[in-house]
Design a protein around this motif. Structure first.
Motif, PDB file in Angstrom:
ATOM      1  N   TYR A  45      37.824 -30.914 -38.263  1.00  0.00           N
ATOM      2  CA  TYR A  45      38.144 -32.104 -37.480  1.00  0.00           C
ATOM      3  C   TYR A  45      39.613 -32.497 -37.468  1.00  0.00           C
ATOM      4  CZ  TYR A  45      33.116 -32.542 -37.567  1.00  0.00           C
ATOM      5  OH  TYR A  45      31.792 -32.296 -37.421  1.00  0.00           O
ATOM      6  N   ASP A  46      40.436 -31.989 -38.363  1.00  0.00           N
ATOM      7  CA  ASP A  46      41.839 -32.353 -38.422  1.00  0.00           C
ATOM      8  C   ASP A  46      42.666 -31.317 -37.675  1.00  0.00           C
ATOM      9  OD1 ASP A  46      44.267 -33.477 -39.013  1.00  0.00           O
ATOM     10  OD2 ASP A  46      44.238 -32.958 -41.131  1.00  0.00           O
ATOM     11  N   LYS A  47      42.555 -31.308 -36.367  1.00  0.00           N
ATOM     12  CA  LYS A  47      43.197 -30.264 -35.561  1.00  0.00           C
ATOM     13  C   LYS A  47      44.704 -30.440 -35.402  1.00  0.00           C
ATOM     14  CE  LYS A  47      39.335 -28.251 -34.949  1.00  0.00           C
ATOM     15  NZ  LYS A  47      38.979 -27.187 -35.820  1.00  0.00           N
ATOM     16  N   GLY A  48      45.224 -31.657 -35.592  1.00  0.00           N
ATOM     17  CA  GLY A  48      46.637 -31.866 -35.377  1.00  0.00           C
ATOM     18  C   GLY A  48      47.491 -31.772 -36.621  1.00  0.00           C
ATOM     19  N   ASN A  49      46.920 -32.038 -37.784  1.00  0.00           N
ATOM     20  CA  ASN A  49      47.746 -32.137 -38.997  1.00  0.00           C
ATOM     21  C   ASN A  49      47.395 -31.118 -40.067  1.00  0.00           C
ATOM     22  OD1 ASN A  49      48.998 -34.477 -37.976  1.00  0.00           O
ATOM     23  ND2 ASN A  49      47.234 -35.679 -38.574  1.00  0.00           N
ATOM     24  N   GLY A  50      46.431 -30.277 -39.816  1.00  0.00           N
ATOM     25  CA  GLY A  50      45.941 -29.392 -40.870  1.00  0.00           C
ATOM     26  C   GLY A  50      46.551 -28.014 -40.850  1.00  0.00           C
ATOM     27  N   LYS A  51      45.807 -27.084 -41.420  1.00  0.00           N
ATOM     28  CA  LYS A  51      46.281 -25.713 -41.593  1.00  0.00           C
ATOM     29  C   LYS A  51      45.866 -24.809 -40.448  1.00  0.00           C
ATOM     30  CE  LYS A  51      45.869 -26.043 -46.564  1.00  0.00           C
ATOM     31  NZ  LYS A  51      45.224 -25.493 -47.748  1.00  0.00           N
ATOM     32  N   VAL A  61      35.830 -29.321 -52.183  1.00  0.00           N
ATOM     33  CA  VAL A  61      35.318 -28.246 -51.329  1.00  0.00           C
ATOM     34  C   VAL A  61      34.975 -28.807 -49.954  1.00  0.00           C
ATOM     35  CG1 VAL A  61      33.428 -26.590 -51.016  1.00  0.00           C
ATOM     36  CG2 VAL A  61      34.482 -26.888 -53.261  1.00  0.00           C
ATOM     37  N   LEU A  62      34.340 -29.970 -49.929  1.00  0.00           N
ATOM     38  CA  LEU A  62      33.964 -30.607 -48.664  1.00  0.00           C
ATOM     39  C   LEU A  62      35.188 -30.896 -47.800  1.00  0.00           C
ATOM     40  CD1 LEU A  62      31.603 -31.889 -47.022  1.00  0.00           C
ATOM     41  CD2 LEU A  62      32.151 -34.021 -48.190  1.00  0.00           C
ATOM     42  N   LEU A  63      36.263 -31.357 -48.444  1.00  0.00           N
ATOM     43  CA  LEU A  63      37.476 -31.702 -47.699  1.00  0.00           C
ATOM     44  C   LEU A  63      38.340 -30.491 -47.383  1.00  0.00           C
ATOM     45  CD1 LEU A  63      38.506 -35.000 -49.497  1.00  0.00           C
ATOM     46  CD2 LEU A  63      37.364 -34.741 -47.287  1.00  0.00           C
ATOM     47  N   GLY A  64      38.252 -29.433 -48.183  1.00  0.00           N
ATOM     48  CA  GLY A  64      39.038 -28.225 -47.913  1.00  0.00           C
ATOM     49  C   GLY A  64      40.184 -28.045 -48.865  1.00  0.00           C
ATOM     50  N   SER A 103      41.005 -25.411 -50.586  1.00  0.00           N
ATOM     51  CA  SER A 103      41.559 -24.061 -50.711  1.00  0.00           C
ATOM     52  C   SER A 103      41.497 -23.340 -49.367  1.00  0.00           C
ATOM     53  CB  SER A 103      40.782 -23.258 -51.761  1.00  0.00           C
ATOM     54  OG  SER A 103      39.509 -22.909 -51.261  1.00  0.00           O
ATOM     55  N   GLU A 104      42.283 -22.293 -49.263  1.00  0.00           N
ATOM     56  CA  GLU A 104      42.297 -21.492 -48.034  1.00  0.00           C
ATOM     57  C   GLU A 104      40.919 -20.902 -47.748  1.00  0.00           C
ATOM     58  OE1 GLU A 104      44.781 -21.029 -45.830  1.00  0.00           O
ATOM     59  OE2 GLU A 104      46.141 -22.313 -46.974  1.00  0.00           O
ATOM     60  N   ALA A 105      40.211 -20.523 -48.803  1.00  0.00           N
ATOM     61  CA  ALA A 105      38.914 -19.858 -48.638  1.00  0.00           C
ATOM     62  C   ALA A 105      37.881 -20.748 -47.965  1.00  0.00           C
ATOM     63  CB  ALA A 105      38.396 -19.387 -50.001  1.00  0.00           C
ATOM     64  N   ASN A 106      37.867 -22.038 -48.319  1.00  0.00           N
ATOM     65  CA  ASN A 106      36.846 -22.901 -47.721  1.00  0.00           C
ATOM     66  C   ASN A 106      37.388 -23.784 -46.601  1.00  0.00           C
ATOM     67  OD1 ASN A 106      38.086 -25.125 -48.917  1.00  0.00           O
ATOM     68  ND2 ASN A 106      36.652 -25.231 -50.602  1.00  0.00           N
ATOM     69  N   TRP A 107      38.664 -23.614 -46.230  1.00  0.00           N
ATOM     70  CA  TRP A 107      39.274 -24.464 -45.201  1.00  0.00           C
ATOM     71  C   TRP A 107      38.526 -24.441 -43.863  1.00  0.00           C
ATOM     72  CZ3 TRP A 107      42.470 -28.400 -45.050  1.00  0.00           C
ATOM     73  CH2 TRP A 107      42.976 -28.803 -43.807  1.00  0.00           C
ATOM     74  N   PRO A 108      38.180 -23.301 -43.280  1.00  0.00           N
ATOM     75  CA  PRO A 108      37.548 -23.313 -41.956  1.00  0.00           C
ATOM     76  C   PRO A 108      36.237 -24.104 -41.904  1.00  0.00           C
ATOM     77  CG  PRO A 108      38.277 -21.105 -42.494  1.00  0.00           C
ATOM     78  CD  PRO A 108      38.426 -21.936 -43.743  1.00  0.00           C
ATOM     79  N   ALA A 109      35.445 -24.088 -42.965  1.00  0.00           N
ATOM     80  CA  ALA A 109      34.159 -24.792 -42.975  1.00  0.00           C
ATOM     81  C   ALA A 109      34.287 -26.225 -43.479  1.00  0.00           C
ATOM     82  CB  ALA A 109      33.164 -24.036 -43.851  1.00  0.00           C
ATOM     83  N   SER A 110      35.448 -26.618 -43.977  1.00  0.00           N
ATOM     84  CA  SER A 110      35.627 -27.952 -44.545  1.00  0.00           C
ATOM     85  C   SER A 110      35.739 -29.004 -43.440  1.00  0.00           C
ATOM     86  CB  SER A 110      36.888 -27.986 -45.404  1.00  0.00           C
ATOM     87  OG  SER A 110      38.044 -27.942 -44.568  1.00  0.00           O
TER      88      SER A 110
END
Length: 124
Positions: A117-123, A100-103, A105-112
């Protein structure tokens, strides 16, 4: 001084969630202090290794001046393996699962952490 011993267990338990249905129990020591524990019916050794890693990380954080100034801290907990497929883990209030901390699922991704912090490689 006299050592504290486990004097009794509560007759009630709850399922905090999880695939293997761990049980959250309360045990009381000889001074009647309550301690929350999780009894798991799966291999506790990965939990024990993680707890040891967190303890080492806590020592390193406390030993670094910049980390102390920033108030960086990692919680530690105890794990007692009873066998290769059962163990007792200290309950940590307000703990967040690593996935959950790392993200995970889609549901918790924005707060993970990855979402923040992963603006270049994430979702994004």
């Amino acid at each position: 001084f006299a050592s504290a011993t486990v004097s009794r267990f509560s007759k009630k338990f709850v399922y905090p969630g999880g695939i293997t249905k761990p049980k959250k129990i309360t045990c009381y020591d000889s001074a009647n202090n309550a301690f929350m524990q999780v009894v798991k019916s799966e291999d506790p050794r990965p939990d024990a290794v993680t707890a040891q890693l967190f303890a080492v990380m806590q020592i390193l954080l406390k030993g670094d001046k910049q980390c102390r100034l920033r108030g960086l801290d990692i919680g530690t907990y105890k794990v007692i393996p009873l066998s290769a497929n059962a163990g007792v883990v200290e309950w940590v209030e307000q703990a967040v699962a690593l996935g959950v901390l790392l993200g995970n699922s889609e549901a918790n991704w924005p707060a993970s952490l990855h979402g923040r912090y992963d603006k270049g490689n994430g979702k994004e």
